[in-house]
Design an enzyme around this catalytic site. Structure first.
Site, short mmCIF file in Angstrom:
data_model
loop_
_atom_site.label_atom_id
_atom_site.label_comp_id
_atom_site.label_asym_id
_atom_site.label_seq_id
_atom_site.Cartn_x
_atom_site.Cartn_y
_atom_site.Cartn_z
CE LYS A 174 45.30 47.77 31.16
NZ LYS A 174 43.88 48.14 31.01
N GLY A 231 44.50 35.83 31.89
CA GLY A 231 45.28 35.37 33.03
C GLY A 231 46.23 34.34 32.45
CD GLU A 248 40.81 35.67 43.01
OE1 GLU A 248 39.93 34.90 42.50
OE2 GLU A 248 41.42 35.66 44.02
CB CYS A 282 34.06 36.36 38.36
SG CYS A 282 34.01 37.12 40.00
CD GLU A 381 32.99 33.84 33.14
OE1 GLU A 381 34.13 34.14 32.48
OE2 GLU A 381 33.00 34.20 34.16
N1 LIG Z 1 37.60 35.94 39.21
C1 LIG Z 1 37.12 37.28 39.19
O1 LIG Z 1 37.28 37.65 40.49
C2 LIG Z 1 36.63 37.94 38.41
C3 LIG Z 1 36.76 37.44 36.88
N2 LIG Z 1 36.19 38.21 35.98
C4 LIG Z 1 36.14 37.56 34.61
O2 LIG Z 1 36.87 38.78 33.85
C5 LIG Z 1 36.30 38.83 32.32
C6 LIG Z 1 35.69 39.89 31.84
O3 LIG Z 1 36.57 41.12 32.16
P1 LIG Z 1 37.43 41.74 31.06
O4 LIG Z 1 38.07 42.92 31.43
O5 LIG Z 1 36.88 41.52 29.66
O6 LIG Z 1 38.74 40.61 30.94
P2 LIG Z 1 40.04 40.81 30.47
O7 LIG Z 1 40.82 39.68 30.75
O8 LIG Z 1 39.98 41.02 29.03
O9 LIG Z 1 40.76 42.07 30.96
C7 LIG Z 1 41.05 42.16 32.32
C8 LIG Z 1 42.19 43.10 32.58
O10 LIG Z 1 43.48 42.78 31.99
C9 LIG Z 1 43.80 43.53 30.86
N3 LIG Z 1 44.66 42.92 29.91
C10 LIG Z 1 44.13 42.70 28.61
N4 LIG Z 1 45.18 41.84 28.07
C11 LIG Z 1 46.04 41.97 28.93
C12 LIG Z 1 47.47 41.61 28.98
N5 LIG Z 1 48.05 40.82 27.75
N6 LIG Z 1 48.50 41.63 29.86
C13 LIG Z 1 47.84 42.13 30.90
N7 LIG Z 1 46.52 42.66 31.33
C14 LIG Z 1 45.80 42.66 30.06
C15 LIG Z 1 42.63 44.44 30.56
O11 LIG Z 1 43.00 45.68 30.02
P3 LIG Z 1 41.86 46.16 28.88
O12 LIG Z 1 40.59 46.10 29.37
O13 LIG Z 1 42.26 47.69 28.61
O14 LIG Z 1 42.16 45.28 27.65
C16 LIG Z 1 41.82 44.65 31.89
O15 LIG Z 1 42.17 45.41 32.78
C17 LIG Z 1 35.38 37.49 32.60
O16 LIG Z 1 35.70 36.45 31.90
C18 LIG Z 1 35.13 37.29 34.03
O17 LIG Z 1 34.99 36.07 34.37
C19 LIG Z 1 35.72 39.46 36.07
C20 LIG Z 1 35.22 39.82 37.21
C21 LIG Z 1 35.95 39.22 38.63
C1 LIG Z 2 32.41 36.24 47.61
C2 LIG Z 2 32.20 37.16 46.55
C3 LIG Z 2 33.29 38.08 46.05
C4 LIG Z 2 33.22 38.63 44.66
C5 LIG Z 2 34.34 39.54 44.27
C6 LIG Z 2 34.62 39.78 43.08
C7 LIG Z 2 33.59 39.84 42.19
C8 LIG Z 2 32.93 40.98 41.82
C9 LIG Z 2 31.76 41.02 40.91
O1 LIG Z 2 31.51 39.81 40.10
O2 LIG Z 2 30.92 41.89 40.72
#
Ligand SMILES: NC(=O)C1=CN([C@@H]2O[C@H](COP(=O)(O)OP(=O)(O)OC[C@H]3O[C@@H](n4cnc5c(N)ncnc54)[C@H](OP(=O)(O)O)[C@@H]3O)[C@@H](O)[C@H]2O)C=CC1
Ligand SMILES: CCCCCC/C=C/C(=O)O
Length: 485
Positions: A174, A231, A248, A282, A381
């Site tokens: 998803k 998360g 993550e 992230c 963040e």
């Molecule tokens: N650690 C890492 O590797 C990374 C972390 N991030 C983090 O992600 C955030 C930004 O991304 P964003 O998409 O807004 O994050 P969200 O947490 O809002 O969404 C992430 C995914 O989870 C889905 N989702 C939303 N609610 C639920 C639920 N209750 N149960 C299961 N899945 C759900 C979303 O769907 P939908 O969008 O359709 O609501 C989307 O596909 C930032 O805080 C960033 O730090 C981003 C990239 C990498």
């Molecule tokens: C060591 C870097 C790994 C990053 C993987 C996920 C993050 C993607 C992004 O922030 O674009």
């Protein structure tokens, strides 16, 4: 307007409810595609198809064949990297150069794990008991649910899908409703590569789709990339079924510049760390800790560099930052900058006429100086091109401030003192420490967080462990019955 379909088993399908969501290009402001808004029934069906494919085909497919298909997929991705990159950029506004590179990097990920697919084995274990033979097998968990964020759909997917497939699992994916088109297109490449039907399924839509995926008892592993809040919600949901979860999550990564660093390289690295992908990463190095001796120079050079960043069409060569990905993100960044401006001093001049750039959701790169590590802007963040610069005097102080954060995803250390580099790297609480570099991605290097940045590792040889479970087989080789009764 393109109308994308989901993949559920052998079907390329609309939502059973007929509902769709619109994909809007954050640069042009135009709606360019629709994606299905899956119903709960679609999710149930997708998991059922994945389970069927696991039980009847994929768990019986040997590692060499899995590897062959994954290598084929990688070749197709390489050949279509530009198309995927353009699609992803249309969804999230990132530079086409970056999204195309990420599609190519994804191909590298499938090749890396293809190399592991036929090297998954257990061990023979000597026991206390004579005449007994004991061995382990490392077996796939079954159906893996993979949920990704909008900022790097192809790359985040490859972090999860490549080890999941190599380990012999089937998947339901998803992507974020804000950036689903590249993943829906990717499904075509999976078919072209020749994967059996039902091995790869993708359902799209809003949070309800993710929620339905995380509470289904047929799922063997959930791997999630996204926000801390979601998360936590997933971990709570999975508690009812005890489905294991990989998380993550976000970061507030410290990038530390010492007086003895190569300052030119450090300034460029710090800028790339926060302004790359418009800070929508992230691993963004959003807290820059700078030692006093070089503080004024670093702030001045970074502010000048940030003010000179060329904003514009993400497809145009020479443009350094596109728009931010979506309207909620635009609102979040602008409101956080406004709030922070009340206390923190802005080192950048700002004041560009962003309306001259058309309808795009642009924000200016911002450098705040003399930020307190306790302030909101240093603790939360932003996920945007906003850098908080914080001065420090000693190595001890830098380490303490770096670790004084709820997060622990990535970090950077800039120094020419080898001893200091290792000392600091050893003590920083983060899953990744870069020294004299930042934001470099490699398939072999494990990636993930500590503290509220999550747990579990992606990439590297150990990532496959999340998609395997160990089965122990103990055999009585003698003809003697157990003596206990
Ligand atoms: N650690 C890492 O590797 C990374 C972390 N991030 C983090 O992600 C955030 C930004 O991304 P964003 O998409 O807004 O994050 P969200 O947490 O809002 O969404 C992430 C995914 O989870 C889905 N989702 C939303 N609610 C639920 C639920 N209750 N149960 C299961 N899945 C759900 C979303 O769907 P939908 O969008 O359709 O609501 C989307 O596909 C930032 O805080 C960033 O730090 C981003 C990239 C990498
Ligand atoms: C060591 C870097 C790994 C990053 C993987 C996920 C993050 C993607 C992004 O922030 O674009």
């Amino acid at each position: 307007m393109k109308h994308f379909k989901m993949t559920i088993g052998s079907r390329q399908t609309a939502s059973s409810s007929g509902e769709t969501l619109v994909a809007t290009n954050p640069y042009t402001g135009e709606d360019f595609a629709t994606i299905p808004n899956a119903s709960a029934e679609d999710v149930t069906e997708a998991i059922g198809e994945a389970k069927k494919a696991f039980d009847t085909v994929w768990s019986l497919t040997n590692g060499y064949e899995r590897s062959r298909l994954m290598n084929k997929l990688a070749d197709i991705l390489d050949a279509n990297a530009t198309e995927l990159g353009e699609l992803e950029s249309a969804d999230n506004g990132k530079l086409v150069a970056e999204t195309t590179n990420q599609a190519r990097f994804s191909a590298r990920m499938y090749r890396f794990y293809a190399g592991q697919a036929d090297k998954i084995f257990g061990s023979v274990i000597p026991l206390d008991r004579p005449g007994f033979f004991d061995y382990t097998r490392r077996v796939p968990v079954g159906v893996a649910v993979l949920i990704t964020a909008w900022n790097s759909p192809m790359q985040l997917l490859s972090n999860k899908l490549a080890p999941a497939l190599a380990a012999g699992n089937t998947v339901v994916v998803k992507p974020s409703e804000h950036a689903s088109t590249s993943t829906l297109k990717f499904a075509e490449y999976v078919r072209q590569a020749g994967f059996p039907e039902g091995v790869f399924n993708v359902v799209t839509g809003g949070p309800h789709v993710g929620e339905a995926l995380t509470t289904d008892r047929r799922v063997g592993r959930i791997s999630f990339t996204g926000s801390v809040q979601v998360g936590q919600a997933i971990q709570r949901a999975a508690a009812s079924t005890l489905i294991p979860v990989t998380l993550e999550l976000g970061g507030k990564s410290p990038n530390i510049i010492f007086d003895d660093a190569d300052i030119d390289a450090a300034v460029k690295g710090a800028a790339a760390g926060i302004f790359g992908a418009g800070g929508q990463s992230c691993i963004a190095g959003s807290r820059l800790l700078v030692q006093r001796g070089v503080y004024e120079r670093v702030v001045a050079e970074l502010a000048e560099l940030a003010d000179g960043i060329r904003l514009g069409n993400p497809a145009e060569v020479g443009v350094q930052m596109g728009p931010v990905a979506n309207r909620p993100q635009h609102e979040r960044i602008t409101s956080m900058v406004k709030d922070a401006s009340r206390d923190a001093v802005m080192a950048t001049k700002g004041g560009r006429d962003l309306s001259a750039l058309g309808n795009g959701l642009f924000v200016e790169p911002v450098v705040f100086r003399d930020v307190s590590n306790d302030s909101d802007i240093a603790r939360h963040e932003v996920f945007g091109p906003v850098l908080s610069v914080i001065p420090f005097e000693t190595e001890e102080e830098a380490i303490a401030m770096a670790n004084d954060s709820d997060f622990g995803l990535a970090s950077g250390v800039w120094t020419q003192n080898l001893g200091r580099a290792h000392r600091v790297a050893d003590r920083i609480e983060a899953g990744t420490v870069w020294v004299n570099t930042y934001r470099v991605s490699q398939a072999q290097a494990p990636f993930g967080g500590v503290k509220q940045s999550g747990y579990g590792r992606e990439r590297g040889v150990e990532a496959i462990d999340d998609y395997l479970t160990t089965k122990n087989i103990m055999i009585n080789l003698t003809n003697e019955p157990d003596k206990s009764f």
